[in-house]
Enzyme design. Structure first.
Site, short mmCIF file in Angstrom:
data_model
loop_
_atom_site.label_atom_id
_atom_site.label_comp_id
_atom_site.label_asym_id
_atom_site.label_seq_id
_atom_site.Cartn_x
_atom_site.Cartn_y
_atom_site.Cartn_z
N CYS A 1 -6.87 -5.61 9.41
CA CYS A 1 -6.28 -5.71 8.07
C CYS A 1 -5.15 -6.72 8.11
O CYS A 1 -4.36 -6.74 9.06
CB CYS A 1 -5.77 -4.34 7.65
N HIS B 1 -12.84 -0.74 2.24
CA HIS B 1 -11.53 -1.01 2.83
C HIS B 1 -10.54 -1.41 1.73
O HIS B 1 -9.41 -0.89 1.66
CB HIS B 1 -11.67 -2.13 3.86
N GLU B 2 -10.96 -2.32 0.85
CA GLU B 2 -10.06 -2.80 -0.22
C GLU B 2 -9.82 -1.72 -1.27
O GLU B 2 -8.70 -1.61 -1.79
CB GLU B 2 -10.60 -4.09 -0.85
N HIS C 1 -7.04 0.44 -0.26
CA HIS C 1 -5.72 -0.14 -0.56
C HIS C 1 -5.28 0.21 -1.97
O HIS C 1 -4.09 0.45 -2.21
CB HIS C 1 -5.74 -1.66 -0.42
#
Length: 157
Positions: free
Chosen positions: A99, A141-142, A145
């Protein structure tokens, strides 16, 4: 001026990002351009608005082979606004992730192999598409966030 990527420990990375209500807003369009630029400058395959301190549900997916991900498949870069996973496979794959907000650390993270995502593109068009394998991993993954979750929270023991 290039915006700085926030690093782990910054409390902004732990906040749930706000829904985008006006995609045509020049601020949102500039945010998308900034995120695209940073992704390529930093050899990433994706980035989220919170990583540069913007509490907006905007992610960039830009899978391409680079020094950090030499085997990444090519996918034209795209913005996903207010993305959400509406379904996923039962198959979970554990692969190494890194990341831009967690420098010099990588680790094995379980993610769904296949996902169906609903989102708006930068022109405001509603999209519903299936993504698989590496690209599905980037999106998950995003999306984490946007919900204040970092990949280190999901590491396999």
């Amino acid at each position: 001026m290039t915006k700085e990527i926030l690093l782990i420990g910054n409390p902004v990375l732990r906040i749930t990002a706000k829904e985008v209500t006006n995609i045509d807003n020049p601020k949102i369009q500039t945010l998308i351009d900034d995120l695209l630029k940073i992704t390529y400058q930093r050899h990433g395959v994706g980035i989220s608005a919170p990583q540069i301190g913007e509490s907006s549900r905007v992610i960039i997916v830009a899978s391409h082979a680079n020094i950090r991900y030499p085997d990444a498949p090519f996918l034209p870069p795209m913005a996903m606004i207010n993305p959400r996973i509406v379904s996923h496979s039962e198959d979970v794959v554990i692969r190494e992730e890194g990341c831009l907000s967690v420098e010099n650390q990588r680790g094995d993270v379980p993610r769904y192999k296949d996902i169906m995502v609903e989102y708006f593109d930068r022109a405001g068009n509603h999209q519903r598409k299936e993504y698989n394998n590496f690209v599905a991993r980037i999106i998950q993954h995003e999306l984490d966030h946007l919900n204040g979750i970092l990949f280190v929270d999901r590491l396999q023991e």
